[in-house]
Motif scaffolding. Structure first.
Motif, PDB file in Angstrom:
ATOM      1  N   TYR A 107      10.576 -12.446  10.516  1.00 41.60           N
ATOM      2  CA  TYR A 107       9.589 -11.379  10.358  1.00 41.60           C
ATOM      3  C   TYR A 107      10.213 -10.030  10.712  1.00 41.60           C
ATOM      4  O   TYR A 107      10.007  -9.023  10.008  1.00 41.60           O
ATOM      5  N   GLU A 108      10.983  -9.999  11.793  1.00 43.12           N
ATOM      6  CA  GLU A 108      11.621  -8.743  12.198  1.00 43.12           C
ATOM      7  C   GLU A 108      12.626  -8.287  11.135  1.00 43.12           C
ATOM      8  O   GLU A 108      12.736  -7.089  10.848  1.00 43.12           O
ATOM      9  N   VAL A 109      13.359  -9.234  10.557  1.00 39.27           N
ATOM     10  CA  VAL A 109      14.311  -8.897   9.496  1.00 39.27           C
ATOM     11  C   VAL A 109      13.575  -8.316   8.297  1.00 39.27           C
ATOM     12  O   VAL A 109      13.967  -7.283   7.731  1.00 39.27           O
ATOM     13  N   LEU A 110      12.501  -8.977   7.885  1.00 41.97           N
ATOM     14  CA  LEU A 110      11.737  -8.497   6.726  1.00 41.97           C
ATOM     15  C   LEU A 110      11.154  -7.122   6.998  1.00 41.97           C
ATOM     16  O   LEU A 110      11.196  -6.234   6.131  1.00 41.97           O
ATOM     17  N   LEU A 111      10.621  -6.921   8.191  1.00 43.32           N
ATOM     18  CA  LEU A 111      10.040  -5.626   8.537  1.00 43.32           C
ATOM     19  C   LEU A 111      11.085  -4.522   8.438  1.00 43.32           C
ATOM     20  O   LEU A 111      10.813  -3.433   7.908  1.00 43.32           O
ATOM     21  N   SER A 112      12.305  -4.799   8.907  1.00 42.66           N
ATOM     22  CA  SER A 112      13.383  -3.809   8.828  1.00 42.66           C
ATOM     23  C   SER A 112      13.734  -3.494   7.380  1.00 42.66           C
ATOM     24  O   SER A 112      13.941  -2.330   7.012  1.00 42.66           O
ATOM     25  N   LEU A 113      13.798  -4.519   6.550  1.00 46.51           N
ATOM     26  CA  LEU A 113      14.117  -4.314   5.141  1.00 46.51           C
ATOM     27  C   LEU A 113      13.049  -3.486   4.439  1.00 46.51           C
ATOM     28  O   LEU A 113      13.364  -2.577   3.658  1.00 46.51           O
ATOM     29  N   LEU A 114      11.794  -3.795   4.706  1.00 47.03           N
ATOM     30  CA  LEU A 114      10.711  -3.070   4.055  1.00 47.03           C
ATOM     31  C   LEU A 114      10.675  -1.616   4.513  1.00 47.03           C
ATOM     32  O   LEU A 114      10.416  -0.713   3.708  1.00 47.03           O
ATOM     33  N   GLN A 115      10.931  -1.376   5.801  1.00 42.38           N
ATOM     34  CA  GLN A 115      10.969  -0.005   6.301  1.00 42.38           C
ATOM     35  C   GLN A 115      12.144   0.753   5.708  1.00 42.38           C
ATOM     36  O   GLN A 115      12.041   1.939   5.383  1.00 42.38           O
ATOM     37  N   GLN A 153       0.825  -1.205   0.000  1.00 42.86           N
ATOM     38  CA  GLN A 153       0.000   0.000   0.000  1.00 42.86           C
ATOM     39  C   GLN A 153       0.861   1.257   0.000  1.00 42.86           C
ATOM     40  O   GLN A 153       0.534   2.246  -0.659  1.00 42.86           O
ATOM     41  N   ARG A 154       1.990   1.216   0.742  1.00 39.59           N
ATOM     42  CA  ARG A 154       2.881   2.378   0.785  1.00 39.59           C
ATOM     43  C   ARG A 154       3.588   2.579  -0.545  1.00 39.59           C
ATOM     44  O   ARG A 154       3.806   3.723  -0.974  1.00 39.59           O
ATOM     45  N   GLN A 155       3.978   1.483  -1.186  1.00 40.44           N
ATOM     46  CA  GLN A 155       4.755   1.557  -2.429  1.00 40.44           C
ATOM     47  C   GLN A 155       4.134   0.642  -3.485  1.00 40.44           C
ATOM     48  O   GLN A 155       4.695  -0.404  -3.816  1.00 40.44           O
ATOM     49  N   PRO A 156       2.997   1.012  -4.021  1.00 39.57           N
ATOM     50  CA  PRO A 156       2.322   0.142  -4.990  1.00 39.57           C
ATOM     51  C   PRO A 156       3.146  -0.131  -6.240  1.00 39.57           C
ATOM     52  O   PRO A 156       2.957  -1.161  -6.894  1.00 39.57           O
ATOM     53  N   GLY A 157       4.073   0.758  -6.549  1.00 38.54           N
ATOM     54  CA  GLY A 157       4.898   0.562  -7.736  1.00 38.54           C
ATOM     55  C   GLY A 157       6.113  -0.309  -7.492  1.00 38.54           C
ATOM     56  O   GLY A 157       6.867  -0.593  -8.429  1.00 38.54           O
ATOM     57  N   GLN A 158       6.323  -0.754  -6.251  1.00 42.08           N
ATOM     58  CA  GLN A 158       7.496  -1.538  -5.898  1.00 42.08           C
ATOM     59  C   GLN A 158       7.136  -2.980  -5.516  1.00 42.08           C
ATOM     60  O   GLN A 158       7.852  -3.614  -4.737  1.00 42.08           O
ATOM     61  N   ALA A 159       6.041  -3.476  -6.090  1.00 39.66           N
ATOM     62  CA  ALA A 159       5.582  -4.820  -5.726  1.00 39.66           C
ATOM     63  C   ALA A 159       6.649  -5.881  -5.978  1.00 39.66           C
ATOM     64  O   ALA A 159       6.854  -6.781  -5.165  1.00 39.66           O
ATOM     65  N   ALA A 160       7.353  -5.766  -7.106  1.00 40.64           N
ATOM     66  CA  ALA A 160       8.367  -6.771  -7.440  1.00 40.64           C
ATOM     67  C   ALA A 160       9.500  -6.761  -6.416  1.00 40.64           C
ATOM     68  O   ALA A 160       9.974  -7.822  -5.988  1.00 40.64           O
ATOM     69  N   LEU A 161       9.940  -5.562  -6.002  1.00 46.10           N
ATOM     70  CA  LEU A 161      11.020  -5.463  -5.018  1.00 46.10           C
ATOM     71  C   LEU A 161      10.561  -5.996  -3.663  1.00 46.10           C
ATOM     72  O   LEU A 161      11.311  -6.701  -2.970  1.00 46.10           O
ATOM     73  N   ILE A 162       9.330  -5.682  -3.287  1.00 53.49           N
ATOM     74  CA  ILE A 162       8.810  -6.126  -2.000  1.00 53.49           C
ATOM     75  C   ILE A 162       8.737  -7.652  -1.951  1.00 53.49           C
ATOM     76  O   ILE A 162       9.132  -8.276  -0.960  1.00 53.49           O
ATOM     77  N   ASP A 177      13.520   0.193   2.755  1.00 49.69           N
ATOM     78  CA  ASP A 177      13.177   0.499   1.361  1.00 49.69           C
ATOM     79  C   ASP A 177      12.226   1.679   1.271  1.00 49.69           C
ATOM     80  O   ASP A 177      12.364   2.550   0.407  1.00 49.69           O
ATOM     81  N   SER A 178      11.233   1.726   2.164  1.00 51.27           N
ATOM     82  CA  SER A 178      10.237   2.795   2.093  1.00 51.27           C
ATOM     83  C   SER A 178      10.833   4.154   2.442  1.00 51.27           C
ATOM     84  O   SER A 178      10.332   5.191   2.028  1.00 51.27           O
ATOM     85  N   SER A 179      11.953   4.133   3.201  1.00 50.41           N
ATOM     86  CA  SER A 179      12.602   5.399   3.562  1.00 50.41           C
ATOM     87  C   SER A 179      13.703   5.781   2.586  1.00 50.41           C
ATOM     88  O   SER A 179      14.429   6.743   2.811  1.00 50.41           O
ATOM     89  N   GLY A 180      13.854   4.985   1.516  1.00 52.08           N
ATOM     90  CA  GLY A 180      14.842   5.304   0.491  1.00 52.08           C
ATOM     91  C   GLY A 180      16.230   4.786   0.783  1.00 52.08           C
ATOM     92  O   GLY A 180      17.199   5.281   0.216  1.00 52.08           O
ATOM     93  N   GLY A 181      16.339   3.782   1.663  1.00 54.06           N
ATOM     94  CA  GLY A 181      17.637   3.213   1.989  1.00 54.06           C
ATOM     95  C   GLY A 181      18.155   2.318   0.899  1.00 54.06           C
ATOM     96  O   GLY A 181      17.554   2.193  -0.166  1.00 54.06           O
ATOM     97  N   SER A 182      19.290   1.671   1.173  1.00 52.86           N
ATOM     98  CA  SER A 182      19.919   0.795   0.189  1.00 52.86           C
ATOM     99  C   SER A 182      19.004  -0.370  -0.163  1.00 52.86           C
ATOM    100  O   SER A 182      18.314  -0.905   0.697  1.00 52.86           O
ATOM    101  N   SER A 183      19.003  -0.762  -1.414  1.00 55.23           N
ATOM    102  CA  SER A 183      18.179  -1.891  -1.871  1.00 55.23           C
ATOM    103  C   SER A 183      18.937  -3.200  -1.824  1.00 55.23           C
ATOM    104  O   SER A 183      18.396  -4.234  -2.169  1.00 55.23           O
ATOM    105  N   GLU A 184      20.192  -3.196  -1.390  1.00 54.27           N
ATOM    106  CA  GLU A 184      20.987  -4.400  -1.324  1.00 54.27           C
ATOM    107  C   GLU A 184      20.765  -5.084   0.015  1.00 54.27           C
ATOM    108  O   GLU A 184      20.869  -4.433   1.068  1.00 54.27           O
ATOM    109  N   PRO A 185      20.478  -6.378   0.046  1.00 55.47           N
ATOM    110  CA  PRO A 185      20.284  -7.072   1.324  1.00 55.47           C
ATOM    111  C   PRO A 185      21.565  -7.150   2.116  1.00 55.47           C
ATOM    112  O   PRO A 185      22.649  -7.332   1.562  1.00 55.47           O
TER     113      PRO A 185
END
Length: 328
Positions: free
Chosen positions: A304-312, A233-242, A314-322
């Motif tokens: 779940y905590e790891v995924l939540l951190s990654l998604l947050q 919902q926050r990033q509808p255009g980033q479905a593939a990345l999510i 991404d939404s704040s414009g951080g690095s896209s590399e895991p």
């Protein structure tokens, strides 16, 4: 009882000479013996079944017959020849169990009925084998063996359903593949399904196999869904990345969950039968596999905590590399 078309698979669309390949389950989360042995064997049979116009339902029922024959063999487990025969028949059931799904995808003939029938085949096979072993063990150790095996069977059903729920959720959240649900009661797909009691029974079994018995994982599944829905919902255009984030985080965990798959139970039954001590297998299923399930759920919560951190991030414009080691 006549077979009604809406409750069975459509006839295979492929004919002899078709070049389409069998479609296997998602590779990155597949259990290792399925990946390198069971499903390759099943894949060799699928084009033949398609040419012969054998439906996936028939393959499922054939596999169930192998499972029931394995139960008769395991009743005489004290004779090593019967123990080996039971194991071979169980492997044959595994191959058919893999082939029915591959054939359904290969011929585009999957159905709600077929999904439930596959669950029936899995559960009845192990129920038959467990009953045969319980009967044989009770003659040696007393009738309390029935209680041991019954408790083991309940644990087995919960553990297996929890594993399958995680697999199904991975396909949905990581790949966007919605699980097949019962057709609406007033839909055209319900016409000709047979008596109301049959439709009710299949709906009940569907809820039991794919929702009810997986209750230990219900909470973590709900959390993952909520996190993914919020991110989309926050990033509808980033479905593939999510979805990529989800797969990177969860795939290593799902490979660990495969210890609860039917393959290792089949191996455990065989080894314990060779040592003429199936009672130890049932004890391990109650204690050992239940402990494994508890550990896997705890690790899933950490994921779940790891995924939540990654998604947050991404939404704040951080690095896209895991980050290295995040999915370990």
């Amino acid at each position: 009882m006549p077979v009604h078309q809406p409750m069975t698979q459509r006839q295979p669309e492929q004919t002899a000479g078709t070049r389409a390949e069998p479609i296997r389950r998602t590779r990155e989360i597949e259990e290792i013996t399925n990946l390198h042995l069971i499903h390759p064997l099943a894949g060799r049979l699928v084009p033949l079944f398609a040419r012969l116009r054998i439906t996936p339902n028939v393959v499922s029922i054939t596999g169930l017959l192998f499972g029931i024959l394995a139960a008769f063999a395991y009743y005489h487990y004290a004779d090593v020849r019967f123990a080996i025969t039971g194991f071979v028949l169980m492997i044959a059931w595994h191959v058919m169990d893999g082939a029915d799904g591959q054939l359904a995808r290969f011929t585009h003939s999957y159905s709600y009925f077929g999904k439930v029938l596959d669950g029936i085949s899995d559960n009845v096979t192990f129920l038959a084998v467990y009953t045969a072993l319980a009967t044989a063990l009770s003659a040696r150790h007393g009738e309390w063996m029935y209680a041991l095996v019954a408790l083991s069977a309940v644990c087995h059903a919960i553990q297996s359903a929890s594993y399958e729920a995680q697999r199904q959720e991975y396909e949905y959240l990581g790949r966007g593949k919605k699980p097949q649900e019962p057709p609406a009661r007033d839909s055209a797909e319900r016409e000709g399904d047979g008596p109301l009691v049959i439709r009710w029974l299949f709906d009940f079994l569907h809820r039991l196999f794919f929702t009810g018995l997986s209750f230990p994982t219900a909470g973590i599944i709900r959390k993952f869904r909520e996190a993914m829905e919020a991110a989309l919902q926050r990033q509808p255009g980033q479905a593939a990345l999510i979805r990529q984030r989800y797969r990177e985080t969860l795939a290593p965990q799902l490979r660990r969950w495969s210890i609860l798959s039917a393959n290792y139970r089949t191996l455990g039954i065989f080894v314990s039968a060779l040592f003429k001590a199936p009672e130890y297998y049932f004890g391990f299923e109650i204690i050992g596999f239940s402990a494994v399930l508890a550990v896997l759920i705890l690790r899933q919560r950490a994921s779940y905590e790891v995924l939540l951190s990654l998604l947050q991030l991404d939404s704040s414009g951080g690095s896209s590399e895991p980050a290295a080691g995040q999915t370990s």
